[in-house]
Structure formats: C-alpha cells, structure tokens
Design a protein around this motif. Structure first.
Motif, PDB file in Angstrom:
ATOM      1  N   ASN A 120      -0.027   4.042 -26.129  1.00  0.00           N
ATOM      2  CA  ASN A 120      -0.127   5.440 -26.565  1.00  0.00           C
ATOM      3  C   ASN A 120      -0.515   6.384 -25.434  1.00  0.00           C
ATOM      4  O   ASN A 120       0.289   6.672 -24.568  1.00  0.00           O
ATOM      5  CB  ASN A 120      -1.050   5.553 -27.777  1.00  0.00           C
ATOM      6  CG  ASN A 120      -0.488   4.804 -28.976  1.00  0.00           C
ATOM      7  OD1 ASN A 120       0.720   4.616 -29.106  1.00  0.00           O
ATOM      8  ND2 ASN A 120      -1.363   4.361 -29.873  1.00  0.00           N
ATOM      9  N   ASP A 121      -1.769   6.863 -25.395  1.00  0.00           N
ATOM     10  CA  ASP A 121      -2.163   7.805 -24.350  1.00  0.00           C
ATOM     11  C   ASP A 121      -2.454   7.120 -23.021  1.00  0.00           C
ATOM     12  O   ASP A 121      -2.713   7.793 -22.023  1.00  0.00           O
ATOM     13  CB  ASP A 121      -3.381   8.626 -24.797  1.00  0.00           C
ATOM     14  CG  ASP A 121      -4.622   7.772 -24.980  1.00  0.00           C
ATOM     15  OD1 ASP A 121      -4.492   6.629 -25.484  1.00  0.00           O
ATOM     16  OD2 ASP A 121      -5.727   8.237 -24.644  1.00  0.00           O
ATOM     17  N   ALA A 122      -2.403   5.789 -22.995  1.00  0.00           N
ATOM     18  CA  ALA A 122      -2.474   5.058 -21.729  1.00  0.00           C
ATOM     19  C   ALA A 122      -1.063   4.925 -21.175  1.00  0.00           C
ATOM     20  O   ALA A 122      -0.114   4.722 -21.932  1.00  0.00           O
ATOM     21  CB  ALA A 122      -3.087   3.682 -21.944  1.00  0.00           C
ATOM     22  N   LEU A 159      -5.198   3.901 -17.049  1.00  0.00           N
ATOM     23  CA  LEU A 159      -5.039   5.329 -16.799  1.00  0.00           C
ATOM     24  C   LEU A 159      -4.510   6.006 -18.058  1.00  0.00           C
ATOM     25  O   LEU A 159      -3.472   5.619 -18.588  1.00  0.00           O
ATOM     26  CB  LEU A 159      -4.098   5.567 -15.631  1.00  0.00           C
ATOM     27  CG  LEU A 159      -4.587   5.023 -14.280  1.00  0.00           C
ATOM     28  CD1 LEU A 159      -3.551   5.276 -13.203  1.00  0.00           C
ATOM     29  CD2 LEU A 159      -5.923   5.632 -13.894  1.00  0.00           C
ATOM     30  N   ARG A 160      -5.223   7.039 -18.511  1.00  0.00           N
ATOM     31  CA  ARG A 160      -4.886   7.745 -19.749  1.00  0.00           C
ATOM     32  C   ARG A 160      -4.640   9.229 -19.481  1.00  0.00           C
ATOM     33  O   ARG A 160      -5.115   9.777 -18.487  1.00  0.00           O
ATOM     34  CB  ARG A 160      -6.021   7.598 -20.769  1.00  0.00           C
ATOM     35  CG  ARG A 160      -6.309   6.170 -21.179  1.00  0.00           C
ATOM     36  CD  ARG A 160      -7.378   6.093 -22.270  1.00  0.00           C
ATOM     37  NE  ARG A 160      -7.674   4.717 -22.621  1.00  0.00           N
ATOM     38  CZ  ARG A 160      -6.968   4.016 -23.506  1.00  0.00           C
ATOM     39  NH1 ARG A 160      -5.956   4.590 -24.148  1.00  0.00           N
ATOM     40  NH2 ARG A 160      -7.287   2.767 -23.774  1.00  0.00           N
ATOM     41  N   SER A 161      -3.930   9.845 -20.411  1.00  0.00           N
ATOM     42  CA  SER A 161      -3.672  11.283 -20.293  1.00  0.00           C
ATOM     43  C   SER A 161      -4.940  12.065 -20.599  1.00  0.00           C
ATOM     44  O   SER A 161      -5.742  11.671 -21.444  1.00  0.00           O
ATOM     45  CB  SER A 161      -2.567  11.704 -21.258  1.00  0.00           C
ATOM     46  OG  SER A 161      -2.973  11.556 -22.600  1.00  0.00           O
ATOM     47  N   ARG A 162      -5.100  13.188 -19.917  1.00  0.00           N
ATOM     48  CA  ARG A 162      -6.274  14.035 -20.130  1.00  0.00           C
ATOM     49  C   ARG A 162      -6.288  14.673 -21.524  1.00  0.00           C
ATOM     50  O   ARG A 162      -7.352  14.941 -22.077  1.00  0.00           O
ATOM     51  CB  ARG A 162      -6.321  15.139 -19.075  1.00  0.00           C
ATOM     52  CG  ARG A 162      -6.787  14.676 -17.727  1.00  0.00           C
ATOM     53  CD  ARG A 162      -8.289  14.575 -17.662  1.00  0.00           C
ATOM     54  NE  ARG A 162      -8.761  14.220 -16.328  1.00  0.00           N
ATOM     55  CZ  ARG A 162     -10.032  14.003 -16.034  1.00  0.00           C
ATOM     56  NH1 ARG A 162     -10.945  14.107 -16.983  1.00  0.00           N
ATOM     57  NH2 ARG A 162     -10.386  13.676 -14.814  1.00  0.00           N
ATOM     58  N   ASP A 163      -5.093  14.926 -22.069  1.00  0.00           N
ATOM     59  CA  ASP A 163      -5.043  15.646 -23.336  1.00  0.00           C
ATOM     60  C   ASP A 163      -4.719  14.753 -24.535  1.00  0.00           C
ATOM     61  O   ASP A 163      -4.500  15.233 -25.637  1.00  0.00           O
ATOM     62  CB  ASP A 163      -4.032  16.800 -23.253  1.00  0.00           C
ATOM     63  CG  ASP A 163      -2.598  16.327 -23.053  1.00  0.00           C
ATOM     64  OD1 ASP A 163      -2.375  15.092 -22.945  1.00  0.00           O
ATOM     65  OD2 ASP A 163      -1.692  17.185 -23.014  1.00  0.00           O
ATOM     66  N   GLY A 164      -4.660  13.449 -24.322  1.00  0.00           N
ATOM     67  CA  GLY A 164      -4.392  12.526 -25.418  1.00  0.00           C
ATOM     68  C   GLY A 164      -2.926  12.336 -25.732  1.00  0.00           C
ATOM     69  O   GLY A 164      -2.587  11.590 -26.663  1.00  0.00           O
ATOM     70  N   ARG A 166       0.990  11.023 -25.265  1.00  0.00           N
ATOM     71  CA  ARG A 166       1.489   9.689 -24.971  1.00  0.00           C
ATOM     72  C   ARG A 166       2.288   9.648 -23.667  1.00  0.00           C
ATOM     73  O   ARG A 166       2.810  10.651 -23.218  1.00  0.00           O
ATOM     74  CB  ARG A 166       2.356   9.197 -26.130  1.00  0.00           C
ATOM     75  CG  ARG A 166       1.571   9.034 -27.419  1.00  0.00           C
ATOM     76  CD  ARG A 166       2.426   8.429 -28.494  1.00  0.00           C
ATOM     77  NE  ARG A 166       1.641   8.162 -29.695  1.00  0.00           N
ATOM     78  CZ  ARG A 166       1.935   7.233 -30.598  1.00  0.00           C
ATOM     79  NH1 ARG A 166       3.022   6.506 -30.455  1.00  0.00           N
ATOM     80  NH2 ARG A 166       1.170   7.051 -31.657  1.00  0.00           N
ATOM     81  N   GLY A 167       2.379   8.437 -23.110  1.00  0.00           N
ATOM     82  CA  GLY A 167       3.112   8.249 -21.871  1.00  0.00           C
ATOM     83  C   GLY A 167       4.112   7.122 -21.974  1.00  0.00           C
ATOM     84  O   GLY A 167       4.025   6.260 -22.858  1.00  0.00           O
ATOM     85  N   ALA A 168       5.081   7.118 -21.057  1.00  0.00           N
ATOM     86  CA  ALA A 168       6.066   6.049 -20.962  1.00  0.00           C
ATOM     87  C   ALA A 168       6.323   5.735 -19.495  1.00  0.00           C
ATOM     88  O   ALA A 168       6.125   6.572 -18.613  1.00  0.00           O
ATOM     89  CB  ALA A 168       7.366   6.438 -21.663  1.00  0.00           C
TER      90      ALA A 168
END
Length: 255
Positions: free
Chosen positions: A78-80, A226-231, A233-235
C-alpha cells in the motif's frame, strides 16, 4: 567503477535472470488474501535453497538501512513502495503489493520487481501499476548503444509525469553484475542526451517507481521500509537488462 560485460559473461548471467523471474512469478501468484508476508519470504527463501542460489538481501546493510535486512525479498504494501521488510502482516482484499527480489546464481546477480493487487482491484491502483510498467518498457527501449543514461531517465520520467505522477530521485536504477548495486546510477527522470554513453556490455537494473499523489517518502520505524508522506499508495516495476549491439536484452523477463 563501471564494468562492461563480454557476450560470454552476459550469457552466464542468464540463469540468475531466469531464477529471479521464477521467484517473482511464484511469490506474486502466492500473494492472496489471507497470506502472511512472512510466508512469501519463506517461499522465496525455500526457492533460493532449492536452486543453490544466494540471497542478495539477507546480510545487506547499506548506509540507508538500520541493520542487516534479515529477509530475502522486499514486500512493500500500500503506502510502502520500496525496501519493504517482511513482517507479520496478513494480506487483505485490495492490498497493493510490490515485490522486489535479487539473487546471485553462479556468482552473477539479477534484480527485478513487480507490483500486484490482492483480490479486488481499485482502478487507481491498476493505473499506478500500469504506468510503472509502461515507464519500464520505455526505459528499456531507450537502453541502446549510442544513447546515454539521460535517455533512459528521460523516457521513464516522461511516462510518469505524463500521467500526472511526481518523480522521486532519491532511489533509482543501477548497475548489476557480481554485486546487486553498482555504478552507474539510473535516475527515474532526467534530460535526454546527457550523462554516460551507453555501450555494449553495460548491465543495468531499470526500476521506475512512484506514489499516487506525492514524491516525498519517509523510513518506517523498522529502519528499512520506505513509505509515502501522505499515505498514498506506490508501485514499482524493475528488470535487469543488458545493452547489446542488437538492442536491450531483458535478463529477468517473466513468462
């Protein structure tokens, strides 16, 4: 130091590429609702043992990691988006999982990543994954003799920015050979016709990644993920490729 591989050495790297591809195929297929991230790590670990391969991650301790990684595959949920340390988490319907895996076979390394959706997909997640894959294809296509590193970076960045995503330049692609990370660095955005000339024998891991609504990241308390600052999601999508006179050769191609 940047090293160029002979045609014979590139052939010797093929088994590592095939093995890394097979592990990502198996773990992505196993990433289903109710499966624990630690089970995915154990599956990868078992495949390493059965193949007589070596993990590139388990003892890996770069300056940005709090301690040796201790696991054999990155599982970012998810946000990672990068370096996700497998832990006691059971996958849920709709989770977006990025799996990143590198291993050494007969002394040669390959590195690759894939992002998948567990259970019911969300259109925004599908779009996010699809654009990293599109950017990866564009970056690979630019990896040709006569071009420069900037051509790969510009091709990747053009796709990401064209779909409205912001590009983080803290982490990107890299050289691959006897070790997992080597020179040169391959940013996920840049200027065409700039940087290192691409020559036959250069082997690179090309890896576009981004987050849905930000380019800012932070390190989880586990010291790795590593996660997003705003929550958001990443790919992440990645292949190891060799530059040849006949064009780019994808060593980690999956069936």
């Amino acid at each position: 130091m940047i090293e160029l591989r002979t045609p014979a050495e590139i052939e010797q790297m093929r088994p590592a590429g095939r093995f890394v591809a097979s592990v990502l195929q198996a773990t992505s297929a196993a990433a289903k609702v109710g499966v624990n991230l630690l089970e995915l790590d154990e599956l990868a670990h078992r495949m390493i043992r059965d193949a007589g391969a070596e993990s590139c991650y388990i003892d890996y301790h770069p300056s940005f990691g709090a301690s040796p990684f201790g696991k054999v595959i990155c599982t970012s949920v998810n946000d990672a988006v990068l370096h996700g340390l497998p832990h006691d988490y059971v996958l849920r319907d709709g989770d977006l999982v990025s799996l990143d895996f590198a291993a050494s076979v007969n002394g040669w390394v390959a590195d690759s990543a894939i992002s998948v959706i567990v259970g019911t997909p969300k259109p925004a997640d599908q779009r996010l994954i699809r654009t990293t894959e599109e950017a990866l294809a564009a970056g690979i296509d630019a990896a040709r003799v006569g071009n420069k590193i900037g051509d790969i970076s510009a091709a990747i960045g053009s796709v990401g920015k064209g779909h409205g995503y912001k590009i983080n330049l803290d982490f990107g692609g890299h050289g691959v050979g006897r070790t997992m990370h080597g020179d040169p660095h391959v940013p996920n955005d840049g200027r065409a016709k700039r940087g290192l000339p691409l020559k036959p024998g250069l082997v690179l891991a090309i890896e576009p990644w981004w987050l849905e609504t930000t380019d800012r990241i932070f390190t989880d308390p586990d010291g790795w993920t590593l996660r997003s600052r705003d929550g958001s999601r990443g790919a992440h999508s990645e292949h190891t490729i060799a530059i040849t006179p006949d064009g780019p050769l994808v060593l980690t191609a999956r069936d």
